[in-house]
Enzyme design. Structure first.
Site, PDB file in Angstrom:
ATOM      1  N   SER A 109      56.335 -34.577  72.169  1.00 20.43           N
ATOM      2  CA  SER A 109      57.462 -33.606  71.854  1.00 20.43           C
ATOM      3  C   SER A 109      58.766 -34.462  71.615  1.00 20.43           C
ATOM      4  CB  SER A 109      57.712 -32.758  72.849  1.00 20.43           C
ATOM      5  OG  SER A 109      56.336 -31.646  73.167  1.00 20.43           O
ATOM      6  N   CYS A 110      58.885 -35.789  72.032  1.00 19.69           N
ATOM      7  CA  CYS A 110      60.021 -36.284  71.820  1.00 19.69           C
ATOM      8  C   CYS A 110      60.912 -36.158  70.366  1.00 19.69           C
ATOM      9  CB  CYS A 110      59.867 -38.024  71.958  1.00 19.69           C
ATOM     10  SG  CYS A 110      59.282 -38.206  73.750  1.00 19.69           S
ATOM     11  N   GLY A 111      60.282 -36.133  69.465  1.00 21.72           N
ATOM     12  CA  GLY A 111      60.944 -35.993  68.086  1.00 21.72           C
ATOM     13  C   GLY A 111      61.386 -34.611  67.926  1.00 21.72           C
ATOM     14  N   VAL A 112      60.873 -33.618  68.773  1.00 22.59           N
ATOM     15  CA  VAL A 112      61.194 -32.331  68.614  1.00 22.59           C
ATOM     16  C   VAL A 112      62.369 -32.049  69.586  1.00 22.59           C
ATOM     17  CG1 VAL A 112      60.522 -29.971  68.613  1.00 22.59           C
ATOM     18  CG2 VAL A 112      58.946 -31.570  67.757  1.00 22.59           C
TER      19      VAL A 112
END
Length: 267
Positions: A109-112
């Site tokens: 989820s890091c990019g979100v």
């Protein structure tokens, strides 16, 4: 103690494979050398917890470094009792399977949600405490010193590398891998096995760019300075600032861009 190979030496046989290649323009077929890529299953208490694509070699270090960066508390690693190929068994007393599932979800989820990713790292890694300072001339020399010791890259052109250097610029450990994260995990695993964590008086140098995940692993290892020939991402710089890590990108030709904690670089 220097652990690695110089570019003039032959790479380990398990890290490369020969294939036929037709070089154009031309009609002849020649033999070429490629980096080996194979899966590695990481087990804890006999239970598979992850599969990563890696270059074979130093699998115990990789398993240990991976588990450390995921917030686990490993005590050792070994070939599993069933001798299954491409598998490493990690000892982690008190292992909670749900902990790994939550961590993997956060990573994906890091990019979100950068905020959620930063909070997850804050739980596992305290801000780095180190008064280490080094001159710019030393920092600028590290990518070339790293490259000189990349035997498998010299043979294949297809591997990332991470080097662990001391405050005098001496190479303590170098690991190569098709995965940039794996190369760093192997170095962290080596440091764990040699009782060198946290890396408060050391420098990590990577052969490519600086991603959030690489800075995360450095934070968990307690390393105060990261050096790269490429650029950091925005979230990597944000995490480095949050964890008090000096981030040096575009290190080449005697120059460096210092994005965070610049007081550690003299000159």
């Amino acid at each position: 103690m220097t652990v690695g190979h110089s570019a003039g030496e032959a790479p380990p046989p398990y890290s490369t494979a020969s294939v036929d290649v037709r070089r154009l323009p031309g009609v002849g077929v020649e033999r070429d050398v490629l980096a080996v890529e194979e899966p590695l299953e990481i087990r804890i208490e006999g239970r598979p917890v992850a599969v990563t694509m890696r270059t074979p070699g130093h699998d115990e270090e990789l398993g240990l470094g991976f588990c450390l960066s995921e917030g686990l508390r490993p005590t050792g690693a070994r070939v599993p009792a069933d001798l299954a190929a491409n598998t490493v068994e990690v000892d982690a007393p008190g292992f909670d399977p749900a902990r790994v599932q939550r961590s993997f979800y956060t990573s994906s989820s890091c990019g979100v949600c950068g905020k959620g990713a930063l909070e997850a790292v804050a739980v596992e890694a305290a801000p780095v405490v180190s008064r280490l300072t080094v001159p710019l001339v030393l920092v600028a020399s590290l990518p070339d010193r790293l490259r000189e010791s990349q035997a498998a890259f010299a043979a294949t052109g297809g591997l990332h590398a991470t080097g662990l250097f001391d405050a005098d610029g001496e190479l303590a450990c170098l690991r190569e891998d098709v995965g940039r994260h794996n190369a760093l995990d192997k170095v962290v695993g080596w440091a764990f096995l040699h009782d060198r964590l946290p890396l408060a008086d050391s420098i990590l140098c990577v052969s490519g760019r600086l991603s959030f995940e690489l800075v995360q692993k450095a934070a968990v290892a307690g390393c105060p300075i990261m050096v790269a020939v490429g650029a950091p991402s925005s979230l990597a710089a944000e995490l480095a600032a949050d964890r008090c890590i000096t981030l040096c990108g575009f290190v080449r030709d005697g120059r460096a861009n210092v994005y965070t904690e610049p007081w550690r670089i003299e000159g």
